[in-house]
Design a protein around this motif. Structure first.
Motif, PDB file in Angstrom:
ATOM      1  N   VAL A  69     -24.370   6.206 -28.180  1.00  0.00           N
ATOM      2  CA  VAL A  69     -23.902   6.939 -27.083  1.00  0.00           C
ATOM      3  C   VAL A  69     -22.677   7.587 -27.592  1.00  0.00           C
ATOM      4  N   THR A  70     -22.484   9.071 -27.493  1.00  0.00           N
ATOM      5  CA  THR A  70     -21.416   9.765 -27.451  1.00  0.00           C
ATOM      6  C   THR A  70     -21.185  10.536 -26.417  1.00  0.00           C
ATOM      7  N   PHE A  71     -19.866  10.850 -26.000  1.00  0.00           N
ATOM      8  CA  PHE A  71     -19.247  11.830 -25.124  1.00  0.00           C
ATOM      9  C   PHE A  71     -18.010  12.468 -25.395  1.00  0.00           C
ATOM     10  N   GLU A  72     -18.363  13.733 -25.911  1.00  0.00           N
ATOM     11  CA  GLU A  72     -17.337  14.427 -26.245  1.00  0.00           C
ATOM     12  C   GLU A  72     -17.464  15.742 -25.622  1.00  0.00           C
ATOM     13  N   ASP A  73     -16.355  16.403 -25.309  1.00  0.00           N
ATOM     14  CA  ASP A  73     -16.119  17.572 -24.678  1.00  0.00           C
ATOM     15  C   ASP A  73     -17.209  17.900 -23.320  1.00  0.00           C
ATOM     16  N   ASP A  74     -17.271  16.771 -22.878  1.00  0.00           N
ATOM     17  CA  ASP A  74     -18.170  16.660 -21.472  1.00  0.00           C
ATOM     18  C   ASP A  74     -19.568  16.601 -21.699  1.00  0.00           C
ATOM     19  N   VAL A  75     -20.086  16.562 -23.099  1.00  0.00           N
ATOM     20  CA  VAL A  75     -21.536  16.293 -23.656  1.00  0.00           C
ATOM     21  C   VAL A  75     -21.544  14.950 -23.865  1.00  0.00           C
ATOM     22  N   LEU A  76     -23.042  14.708 -23.058  1.00  0.00           N
ATOM     23  CA  LEU A  76     -23.306  12.921 -23.445  1.00  0.00           C
ATOM     24  C   LEU A  76     -24.578  13.168 -24.108  1.00  0.00           C
ATOM     25  N   GLU A  77     -24.681  12.329 -25.230  1.00  0.00           N
ATOM     26  CA  GLU A  77     -25.664  12.311 -26.231  1.00  0.00           C
ATOM     27  C   GLU A  77     -26.347  10.913 -26.271  1.00  0.00           C
ATOM     28  N   VAL A  78     -27.343  10.570 -26.041  1.00  0.00           N
ATOM     29  CA  VAL A  78     -27.806   9.338 -26.055  1.00  0.00           C
ATOM     30  C   VAL A  78     -28.976   8.972 -26.844  1.00  0.00           C
ATOM     31  N   ASP A  79     -28.995   8.155 -28.034  1.00  0.00           N
ATOM     32  CA  ASP A  79     -30.180   8.001 -28.787  1.00  0.00           C
ATOM     33  C   ASP A  79     -30.370   6.436 -28.730  1.00  0.00           C
ATOM     34  N   VAL A  80     -31.657   6.252 -28.472  1.00  0.00           N
ATOM     35  CA  VAL A  80     -32.207   4.716 -28.520  1.00  0.00           C
ATOM     36  C   VAL A  80     -33.225   4.607 -29.399  1.00  0.00           C
ATOM     37  N   TYR A  81     -33.182   3.609 -30.078  1.00  0.00           N
ATOM     38  CA  TYR A  81     -34.224   3.229 -30.858  1.00  0.00           C
ATOM     39  C   TYR A  81     -34.491   1.533 -30.688  1.00  0.00           C
ATOM     40  N   VAL A  82     -35.875   1.469 -30.691  1.00  0.00           N
ATOM     41  CA  VAL A  82     -36.345  -0.278 -30.553  1.00  0.00           C
ATOM     42  C   VAL A  82     -37.384  -0.328 -31.429  1.00  0.00           C
ATOM     43  N   ASN A  83     -37.257  -1.435 -31.988  1.00  0.00           N
ATOM     44  CA  ASN A  83     -38.383  -1.952 -32.741  1.00  0.00           C
ATOM     45  C   ASN A  83     -38.668  -3.440 -32.330  1.00  0.00           C
ATOM     46  N   ALA A  84     -40.079  -3.487 -31.592  1.00  0.00           N
ATOM     47  CA  ALA A  84     -40.375  -4.641 -31.133  1.00  0.00           C
ATOM     48  C   ALA A  84     -42.007  -4.664 -31.561  1.00  0.00           C
ATOM     49  N   PRO A  85     -42.329  -4.793 -32.527  1.00  0.00           N
ATOM     50  CA  PRO A  85     -43.818  -4.792 -33.183  1.00  0.00           C
ATOM     51  C   PRO A  85     -44.530  -5.735 -32.560  1.00  0.00           C
ATOM     52  N   GLU A  86     -44.069  -7.093 -31.955  1.00  0.00           N
ATOM     53  CA  GLU A  86     -44.893  -7.968 -31.431  1.00  0.00           C
ATOM     54  C   GLU A  86     -45.205  -7.685 -29.968  1.00  0.00           C
ATOM     55  N   SER A  87     -44.428  -6.999 -29.427  1.00  0.00           N
ATOM     56  CA  SER A  87     -44.769  -6.663 -27.910  1.00  0.00           C
ATOM     57  C   SER A  87     -45.704  -5.717 -27.535  1.00  0.00           C
ATOM     58  N   ARG A  88     -46.432  -5.827 -26.298  1.00  0.00           N
ATOM     59  CA  ARG A  88     -47.495  -4.754 -25.979  1.00  0.00           C
ATOM     60  C   ARG A  88     -46.923  -3.530 -25.271  1.00  0.00           C
ATOM     61  N   ALA A  89     -45.595  -3.686 -24.917  1.00  0.00           N
ATOM     62  CA  ALA A  89     -44.868  -2.598 -24.384  1.00  0.00           C
ATOM     63  C   ALA A  89     -44.769  -1.533 -25.482  1.00  0.00           C
TER      64      ALA A  89
END
Length: 81
Positions: free
Chosen positions: A35-55
């Motif tokens: 997450v970054t918040f600079e000059d009133d700009v929010l950037e969100v990047d999410v990475y998930v690795n859960a290979p055993e899950s069905r989701a």
């Protein structure tokens, strides 16, 4: 007005809450919330690795990013009141 650090913390917490509400912690091999918040700009990047899950990892990551943005919107709305 929330500080930049508060915005980042609220967004990251919200994203992590979504990830771990959808996956058992033991199923998650890797999670990265950036997450970054600079000059009133929010950037969100999410990475998930859960290979055993069905989701769907990509779907959960997208939902987590949306939750982060929503939490920040709520933070600013609460500040206006």
């Amino acid at each position: 007005m929330p500080t930049d650090d508060e915005v980042v913390e609220v967004a990251a917490d919200a994203a992590e809450n979504v990830v771990f509400s959808r996956f058992d912690a033991s199923d998650v091999e890797d999670v990265d919330v950036t997450v970054t918040f600079e000059d009133d700009v929010l950037e969100v990047d999410v990475y998930v690795n859960a290979p055993e899950s069905r989701a769907d990892e990509k779907r959960v990551a997208d939902d987590a990013a949306l939750a982060a943005r929503s939490a920040v919107d709520d933070l600013f709305a609460d500040d206006e009141n």
